[in-house]
Design a protein around this motif. Structure first.
Motif, mmCIF file in Angstrom:
data_model
loop_
_atom_site.group_PDB
_atom_site.id
_atom_site.type_symbol
_atom_site.label_atom_id
_atom_site.label_comp_id
_atom_site.label_asym_id
_atom_site.label_seq_id
_atom_site.Cartn_x
_atom_site.Cartn_y
_atom_site.Cartn_z
ATOM 1 N N PHE A 132 16.912 -19.616 43.553
ATOM 2 C CA PHE A 132 17.449 -18.417 42.889
ATOM 3 C C PHE A 132 18.873 -18.138 43.355
ATOM 4 N N LEU A 133 19.132 -18.358 44.636
ATOM 5 C CA LEU A 133 20.484 -18.163 45.169
ATOM 6 C C LEU A 133 21.475 -19.111 44.497
ATOM 7 N N LEU A 237 12.306 -8.696 44.442
ATOM 8 C CA LEU A 237 12.499 -8.451 45.872
ATOM 9 C C LEU A 237 13.513 -9.414 46.476
ATOM 10 N N VAL A 238 13.522 -10.667 46.007
ATOM 11 C CA VAL A 238 14.515 -11.624 46.487
ATOM 12 C C VAL A 238 15.915 -11.191 46.057
ATOM 13 N N GLU A 239 16.038 -10.659 44.855
ATOM 14 C CA GLU A 239 17.337 -10.140 44.410
ATOM 15 C C GLU A 239 17.798 -8.996 45.307
ATOM 16 N N ARG A 240 16.876 -8.120 45.666
ATOM 17 C CA ARG A 240 17.211 -7.033 46.590
ATOM 18 C C ARG A 240 17.561 -7.582 47.976
ATOM 19 N N LEU A 241 16.864 -8.651 48.356
ATOM 20 C CA LEU A 241 17.144 -9.272 49.654
ATOM 21 C C LEU A 241 18.566 -9.817 49.700
ATOM 22 N N PHE A 242 19.010 -10.460 48.631
ATOM 23 C CA PHE A 242 20.375 -10.981 48.589
ATOM 24 C C PHE A 242 21.395 -9.848 48.597
ATOM 25 N N SER A 243 21.099 -8.779 47.881
ATOM 26 C CA SER A 243 21.997 -7.625 47.895
ATOM 27 C C SER A 243 22.114 -7.045 49.300
ATOM 28 N N THR A 244 20.974 -6.977 49.998
ATOM 29 C CA THR A 244 20.997 -6.495 51.383
ATOM 30 C C THR A 244 21.784 -7.437 52.286
ATOM 31 N N MET A 245 21.648 -8.737 52.054
ATOM 32 C CA MET A 245 22.356 -9.719 52.871
ATOM 33 C C MET A 245 23.866 -9.593 52.699
#
Length: 259
Positions: A132-133, A237-245
């Motif tokens: 996804f990244l 949730l992975v999209e939110r994880l990348f935003s947090t990163m």
């Protein structure tokens, strides 16, 4: 040929090269052992060469402070890349929670990328997260992050540390990582908890049934079905994880830059 080389620019170029190299040592996807080392060195060299002509850096004096500047550049690159790796590890942490409930905790595998043990479900989620990244060009954003870090943390300045600011930032980042890992794992763990409750009731009402034989395959089947149902939730949730990163990387640069 030697006359065409500007030797006064070599110290600045070395500082830029050291930060980018340290950044790629700990950064997810770029730091994997499956990527050949000559490719990493060559990519770092040419990226540093491009950044040298775009970064507004003053001449760095070659004296006793130059070694400290080198150490500072290594720390900046390592910490920014390590922060991204730690936040992305929330996917494997969630997989570890799920594997423990499924019974797959005894079947950890060696991750060929890092050489460390990794849970099966966590490795599956981690592969989806990396794909996804790449699909959303997140690796370009990571390279943009190290490029714009020179606007906040110039090569000729040192890091101003505030009392307790870095420790507070690390604690907050770990908190966000575990919250996202908990959100990814709670649907599966909740379903498996209900399965355990149902098996406990069956064991009390039907003692002739061996729940230890029936329970493990039943929990695996329920886990796979729940993963299939909640897979779209994981992408969110992975999209939110990348935003947090990306937000955490930017905040760490602001903290190092004294902004």
């Amino acid at each position: 040929m030697i006359d065409l080389i500007n030797f006064s620019a070599v110290p600045v170029f070395i500082l830029i090269f050291v930060r980018i190299a340290a950044f790629f040592v700990t950064l997810p996807l770029f730091s994997y052992s499956t990527i050949p080392t000559p490719f990493k060195i060559g990519f770092t060299f040419f990226l540093a060469l491009i950044m040298y002509y775009t970064v507004d850096a003053a001449d760095v004096p070659v004296d006793e402070t130059y070694l400290l500047l080198l150490v500072k550049e290594v720390m900046v690159g390592l910490l920014i890349g390590l922060l991204a790796y730690i936040i992305l590890s929330a996917v494997q942490t969630a997989g570890g929670f799920i594997d423990f409930q499924m019974g797959f905790a005894i079947a950890n595998v060696i991750d060929p990328q890092t050489g460390a043990q990794s849970p099966l479900t966590g490795q599956y989620f981690y592969t989806i997260a990396l794909l996804f990244l790449l699909s959303v060009n997140g690796h370009h954003l990571l390279i943009d992050g190290i490029y714009y870090s020179y606007n906040l943390i110039p090569v000729e300045t040192f890091i101003p540390f505030e009392d307790g600011a870095l420790a507070e930032f690390v604690i907050e980042t770990f908190n966000q990582m575990f919250v996202i890992a908990f959100q990814m794992a709670i649907p599966i763990v909740g379903c498996l908890f209900l399965v355990d409750v149902a098996l406990g009731i069956i064991a009390r009402t039907v003692p002739q049934l061996n729940v230890f034989v029936v329970g493990l395959p039943l929990k695996i089947f329920v886990s796979f079905a729940a993963i299939l149902v909640f897979l779209s939730l994981y992408v969110v949730l992975v999209e939110r994880l990348f935003s947090t990163m990306f937000t955490a990387m930017r905040n760490l640069m602001h903290l190092f830059g004294g902004a």
